[in-house]
Design a protein around this motif. Structure first.
Motif, PDB file in Angstrom:
ATOM      1  N   MET A 123       0.828  -1.201   0.000  1.00 22.36           N
ATOM      2  CA  MET A 123       0.000   0.000   0.000  1.00 22.36           C
ATOM      3  C   MET A 123       0.866   1.257   0.000  1.00 22.36           C
ATOM      4  SD  MET A 123      -3.281   0.746   2.355  1.00 22.36           S
ATOM      5  CE  MET A 123      -4.172   2.297   2.205  1.00 22.36           C
ATOM      6  N   SER A 216      -5.610   0.569   7.523  1.00 21.16           N
ATOM      7  CA  SER A 216      -6.032   0.720   6.125  1.00 21.16           C
ATOM      8  C   SER A 216      -5.730  -0.530   5.306  1.00 21.16           C
ATOM      9  CB  SER A 216      -5.326   1.924   5.493  1.00 21.16           C
ATOM     10  OG  SER A 216      -5.987   3.110   5.832  1.00 21.16           O
ATOM     11  N   LYS A 220      -8.513  -2.995   3.514  1.00 22.90           N
ATOM     12  CA  LYS A 220      -8.481  -3.319   2.077  1.00 22.90           C
ATOM     13  C   LYS A 220      -8.539  -4.830   1.884  1.00 22.90           C
ATOM     14  CE  LYS A 220      -7.538  -2.851  -2.397  1.00 22.90           C
ATOM     15  NZ  LYS A 220      -6.935  -4.121  -2.752  1.00 22.90           N
ATOM     16  N   GLY A 224     -12.319  -4.476   1.359  1.00 25.83           N
ATOM     17  CA  GLY A 224     -12.233  -3.823   0.060  1.00 25.83           C
ATOM     18  C   GLY A 224     -12.194  -2.309   0.167  1.00 25.83           C
ATOM     19  N   THR A 225     -12.557  -1.652  -0.911  1.00 18.46           N
ATOM     20  CA  THR A 225     -12.423  -0.194  -0.960  1.00 18.46           C
ATOM     21  C   THR A 225     -13.668   0.529  -0.462  1.00 18.46           C
ATOM     22  OG1 THR A 225     -13.228  -0.196  -3.230  1.00 18.46           O
ATOM     23  CG2 THR A 225     -10.841  -0.309  -2.909  1.00 18.46           C
ATOM     24  N   SER A 248      -6.219   5.494   2.114  1.00 21.11           N
ATOM     25  CA  SER A 248      -6.986   4.448   1.446  1.00 21.11           C
ATOM     26  C   SER A 248      -7.582   4.942   0.140  1.00 21.11           C
ATOM     27  CB  SER A 248      -8.112   3.941   2.357  1.00 21.11           C
ATOM     28  OG  SER A 248      -7.557   3.268   3.461  1.00 21.11           O
ATOM     29  N   TRP A 252      -6.346   3.309  -3.356  1.00 26.58           N
ATOM     30  CA  TRP A 252      -7.215   2.334  -4.029  1.00 26.58           C
ATOM     31  C   TRP A 252      -8.447   2.926  -4.697  1.00 26.58           C
ATOM     32  CZ3 TRP A 252      -3.820  -1.244  -3.823  1.00 26.58           C
ATOM     33  CH2 TRP A 252      -3.111  -1.536  -2.645  1.00 26.58           C
TER      34      TRP A 252
END
Length: 462
Positions: A123, A216, A220, A224-225, A248, A252
């Motif tokens: 990330m 974060s 993810k 997920g986002t 985040s 993403w």
RNA sequence: GGCGGAGUAGCCAAGUGGUAAGGCAUCGGUUUGCAAAACCGCUAUUCGUGGGUUCGAUUCCCACCUCCGCCUCCA
């Protein structure tokens, strides 16, 4: 249910994004010592939140992390001369035991930061690549706040205030000199001597993740986002959650959390809870004072989550009496319902208002009030009606996670106490009041209370 | 200084533009030889202070007082 959202400052109806399962994340504890009742206010309220959704028929996916690598865990594990993993495992066990004692449902997923280092490195890498982050000379990675114009929305701080907030103290802090802007926050910390063996390889050299990045990356991974709700104590609004949103969304895309739920802090005896004030309690501390975890839970839900709650030892005593009263009411209802009525139908009957309070911005004190009122309203019900009321009561109790105390079973009475009590009963029967009362006092001094009735007496530990 | 929250009976604590849930404690009653336990019942003309809006405010607005939280790693 309807719930206040920290971001929009509105009370909104909760609906799962995917239409079926309400997926939410709670910031878990940093495991470097026993959690205190302030921590547990958040966890218990989050538990009531989840139980309310589930009682209302909604499926949930509850993710709550364990923060097992940060400044404090490293510092204290070294002070204890223990490897970080053993040190944090010990406190994680303790935390789990406390949660269970408080009747908090375990989350469906409980990821630990250490187990997700690759995701965190990935990330940070994406953020560097997208130029939302930069690498300093020492190999640390910082998020560039100026690259995310919406920064500050959750906490309602604008850039000017963020800058003004930088105190002279912060400017004097040698740690900060690597940053382009003082408001920038660290994603990856370059290894330092005091970290000992606690470091990982990364594209920027040896180091370890920053706290904000941990959550974060785990979100993810498991949600997920875009997901339904994010929760944590009010102190996490800034900077922790603000930073999570920034990193985040920049990494993403997506909207990140759809709703923000922040229980406020507990104060104790009218003051901020702090070790230095001697008013910081753990579950164990209170157990030593004779208070059960359920009594603690009752107190923690006896105030609304958006209002500071004043926790006192007196409130625990009040909770004990209140729980006892609830238990008696429930037992009475069960007796009047009889054996044959095992109703499981939906509905809350006399406890409808208690249930509604819960669904109206998680009004737990209103719910408790509704339970007592419902109990009084159902005091005359018999048979099937009593059974239906009891089913409603049980559903509400399950939603707030309250387990009522069992009827006190006659504790094992030592023979000598029993003998003394029998002699007192004889004296009493002979109307020798002086002798009988003297023995009653004697029993009281030995720690036993006598409860007389026309049929006989019972002994209870005082 | 900035942002935000709160002041409701002895204590804890809901709630509402239309006249104050609930719990604890106290008190009173029933019961008891007297107690305890149990059961029943009472207890805020009033919601920090002062103004204002309104037929009407504790609830909305303004000012003031007090308390609390956050402002870089604390739930």
């Amino acid at each position: 249910m309807r719930l206040y959202d920290t971001l929009t400052r509105e009370i909104r109806e909760l609906k799962p994004i995917d239409g079926s399962t309400f997926r939410f994340y709670c910031c878990g504890p940093t495991v470097y010592g026993p959690a205190h009742i302030g921590n547990f206010r958040s966890f218990v309220l989050q538990d009531v939140f989840r139980r309310t959704l589930e009682t209302g028929g909604m499926r949930t996916l509850h993710v709550r992390n364990i923060t097992d690598v940060d400044d404090k865990t490293i510092r204290d594990s070294q002070a204890a001369n223990e490897p970080l993993s053993e040190f944090t495992a010990r406190w994680t066990d303790r935390y789990h035991a406390d949660c269970e004692a408080l009747n908090c449902l375990p989350p469906h997923v409980e990821p630990s930061a250490v187990e997700h280092i690759p995701q965190q490195i990935e990330m940070a890498g994406v953020l560097v690549e997208k130029e939302h982050a930069y690498v300093s000379d020492d190999g640390s990675v910082y998020f560039r706040i100026s690259s995310f114009p919406e920064y500050g929305q959750l906490s309602h701080l604008d850039t000017r205030e963020l800058s003004l907030g930088k105190t002279q103290e912060a400017r004097a802090n040698a740690d900060e000199y690597e940053k382009d802007d003082l408001a920038d926050f660290v994603l990856w910390k370059a290894r330092r001597p005091e970290d000992g063996e606690n470091y990982w390889q990364s594209p920027w050299g040896e180091g370890r993740p920053g706290w904000h990045l941990e959550c974060s990356a785990m979100i993810k991974e498991y949600l997920g986002t875009d997901f339904d709700l994010h929760s944590g104590g009010e102190d996490l609004i800034f900077p922790h959650h603000e930073n999570e949103i920034a990193q985040s969304r920049c990494a993403w895309g997506g909207q990140f959390a759809g709703h923000w739920f922040h229980p406020t802090h507990l104060i104790v005896d009218g003051r901020k809870m702090a070790k230095s004030l001697g008013n910081l309690y753990t579950i164990d501390d209170l157990a030593e004072k004779g208070f059960s975890p359920m009594e603690v839970r009752y107190v923690l839900i006896s105030g609304h989550y958006r209002k500071q709650l004043n926790f006192t030892l007196d409130s625990l005593t009040a909770a004990r009496e209140a729980l006892s009263k609830l238990a008696k009411g429930a037992r009475g209802l069960a007796e009047r319902a009889g054996e044959g009525h095992l109703l499981t139908e939906a509905g809350f009957g006399p406890f409808e208002s208690a249930w509604e309070a819960l669904n109206d911005d998680l009004n737990t004190p209103g719910c408790l009030g509704g339970i007592f009122t419902g109990l009084r309203e159902s005091a005359k019900l018999e048979g099937a009606e009593a059974a239906a009321a009891l089913a409603g009561l049980n559903r509400v109790l399950k939603a707030i996670g309250l387990i009522l105390p069992e009827e006190p079973t006659s504790a094992a009475v030592p023979d000598d106490i029993r003998a003394l009590a029998d002699k007192r009963w004889e004296a009493r029967a002979a109307k020798d009041w002086a002798k009988s009362d003297a023995m009653r006092d004697q029993l009281a001094d030995l720690g036993w209370a006598v409860k007389d009735s026309p049929q006989g007496y019972e002994l209870e530990p005082a």
